[in-house]
Write a protein that holds these residues in place. Structure first.
Motif, mmCIF file in Angstrom:
data_model
loop_
_atom_site.group_PDB
_atom_site.id
_atom_site.type_symbol
_atom_site.label_atom_id
_atom_site.label_comp_id
_atom_site.label_asym_id
_atom_site.label_seq_id
_atom_site.Cartn_x
_atom_site.Cartn_y
_atom_site.Cartn_z
ATOM 1 N N ARG A 1 1.301 -1.071 -0.101
ATOM 2 C CA ARG A 1 0.146 0.082 -0.073
ATOM 3 C C ARG A 1 0.876 1.400 -0.376
ATOM 4 O O ARG A 1 0.938 1.686 -1.269
ATOM 5 N N TYR A 2 1.787 0.830 1.042
ATOM 6 C CA TYR A 2 2.614 2.607 0.760
ATOM 7 C C TYR A 2 2.945 2.504 -0.183
ATOM 8 O O TYR A 2 3.781 3.365 -1.018
ATOM 9 N N PHE A 3 3.539 1.565 -0.454
ATOM 10 C CA PHE A 3 4.956 2.258 -2.468
ATOM 11 C C PHE A 3 4.193 2.358 -2.993
ATOM 12 O O PHE A 3 4.366 2.820 -4.078
ATOM 13 N N ASN A 4 2.782 1.798 -3.824
ATOM 14 C CA ASN A 4 1.637 2.428 -4.124
ATOM 15 C C ASN A 4 2.100 3.190 -4.074
ATOM 16 O O ASN A 4 1.197 4.335 -5.062
ATOM 17 N N THR A 5 2.026 3.883 -2.934
ATOM 18 C CA THR A 5 1.171 5.649 -2.799
ATOM 19 C C THR A 5 2.894 6.646 -3.474
ATOM 20 O O THR A 5 2.945 8.179 -3.767
ATOM 21 N N LEU A 6 4.143 6.335 -3.586
ATOM 22 C CA LEU A 6 5.416 6.480 -4.198
ATOM 23 C C LEU A 6 5.100 7.153 -5.013
ATOM 24 O O LEU A 6 4.940 6.341 -6.113
ATOM 25 N N PRO A 7 5.943 8.114 -5.805
ATOM 26 C CA PRO A 7 6.074 8.609 -7.347
ATOM 27 C C PRO A 7 6.618 7.750 -8.053
ATOM 28 O O PRO A 7 7.586 6.605 -7.783
ATOM 29 N N PRO A 8 6.299 7.397 -9.829
ATOM 30 C CA PRO A 8 6.936 6.286 -10.195
ATOM 31 C C PRO A 8 8.469 6.367 -10.608
ATOM 32 O O PRO A 8 8.354 6.039 -11.096
ATOM 33 N N THR A 9 8.424 7.815 -10.656
ATOM 34 C CA THR A 9 9.976 8.539 -10.543
ATOM 35 C C THR A 9 11.065 8.235 -9.789
ATOM 36 O O THR A 9 11.972 7.828 -10.221
ATOM 37 N N ILE A 10 10.474 7.220 -8.707
ATOM 38 C CA ILE A 10 11.548 6.510 -7.343
ATOM 39 C C ILE A 10 12.569 5.577 -7.998
ATOM 40 O O ILE A 10 12.876 5.077 -9.372
ATOM 41 N N THR A 11 13.842 5.694 -7.365
ATOM 42 C CA THR A 11 14.922 4.898 -7.765
ATOM 43 C C THR A 11 14.962 3.289 -7.145
ATOM 44 O O THR A 11 14.964 4.023 -5.826
ATOM 45 N N PRO A 12 16.149 2.816 -7.749
ATOM 46 C CA PRO A 12 15.963 1.511 -6.358
ATOM 47 C C PRO A 12 16.877 1.679 -5.188
ATOM 48 O O PRO A 12 16.140 1.716 -3.710
ATOM 49 N N ASN A 13 17.542 2.893 -5.587
ATOM 50 C CA ASN A 13 19.146 3.012 -4.327
ATOM 51 C C ASN A 13 18.089 3.985 -3.372
ATOM 52 O O ASN A 13 18.617 4.753 -2.576
ATOM 53 N N THR A 14 16.905 5.321 -3.849
ATOM 54 C CA THR A 14 15.830 6.025 -2.442
ATOM 55 C C THR A 14 15.683 5.338 -2.257
ATOM 56 O O THR A 14 15.679 4.594 -1.720
ATOM 57 N N TYR A 15 15.809 6.149 -0.478
ATOM 58 C CA TYR A 15 15.489 5.750 0.484
ATOM 59 C C TYR A 15 14.287 6.337 0.492
ATOM 60 O O TYR A 15 13.159 6.371 0.250
ATOM 61 N N LEU A 16 13.510 4.967 1.091
ATOM 62 C CA LEU A 16 12.189 4.327 1.491
ATOM 63 C C LEU A 16 11.400 5.392 1.936
ATOM 64 O O LEU A 16 9.832 5.847 1.778
ATOM 65 N N PHE A 17 12.186 5.903 3.291
ATOM 66 C CA PHE A 17 10.662 6.960 3.717
ATOM 67 C C PHE A 17 12.003 8.374 3.737
ATOM 68 O O PHE A 17 12.660 8.836 4.346
ATOM 69 N N SER A 18 11.082 9.174 3.057
ATOM 70 C CA SER A 18 11.548 10.307 2.866
ATOM 71 C C SER A 18 10.161 11.626 4.030
ATOM 72 O O SER A 18 9.251 11.225 3.931
#
Length: 166
Positions: free
Chosen positions: A92-109
């Motif tokens: 559910r949380y991952f579905n709220t993240l922008p599609p532009t995230i990259t694999p090395n991005t921190y999970l929680f900003s």
């Protein structure tokens, strides 16, 4: 310093309900809280998670998280198994993240920084407990509650120590 409070099931439900209804970033905040309560992670470990730690190359939530030695208190890598309800929350949380995230991005900003520091995350969780009117709870309460529940179910002390990264 006093030990962190362990939460009852009613307090945990209240914490999650208040977070859902009052938090501007409810899915993020629920996910952070649940990683401490359902996986026994330290707040610093939660803050240090990156996208790649939680999802595979197809952006599907993993069944376990491998914490690198660099982010654990003991400086030893360890595996965190993700229970079904935590897996659903991560999705559910991952579905709220922008599609532009990259694999090395921190999970929680955060709004002000690229990610939470361990201290900022601890203060943030403390505010969530306060909003839910749970006196004596700290960022360590989730981990302590998780360990206490496992112990009451008969998990041996050596297994608990291994799971906790002690």
């Amino acid at each position: 310093m006093a030990q962190a409070k362990t939460l009852t099931k009613a307090e945990l439900k209240r914490l999650f309900d208040v977070t859902r209804s009052c938090s501007r970033y409810a899915e993020r905040d629920l996910t952070m809280l649940q990683l401490t309560h359902y996986c026994g992670m330290r707040v610093g470990e939660v803050a240090a998670l990156r996208i790649t730690d939680v999802v595979d190359e197809n952006y599907k939530v993993r069944t376990e998280i491998v914490l690198a030695a660099a982010i654990t208190k003991s400086k030893r890598a360890r595996r965190i198994f993700i229970p079904r309800q935590m897996h659903r929350q991560l999705q559910r949380y991952f579905n709220t993240l922008p599609p532009t995230i990259t694999p090395n991005t921190y999970l929680f900003s955060t709004q002000k920084q690229s990610h939470f520091s361990a201290n900022t995350a601890a203060q943030h969780l403390q505010r969530l407990y306060a909003q839910a009117a749970i006196s004596g709870a700290t960022s360590h309460s989730g981990r302590r509650t998780w360990l206490t529940e496992l112990s009451s179910k008969g998990v041996g002390v050596r297994v608990l120590a291994e799971m906790a990264g002690h």
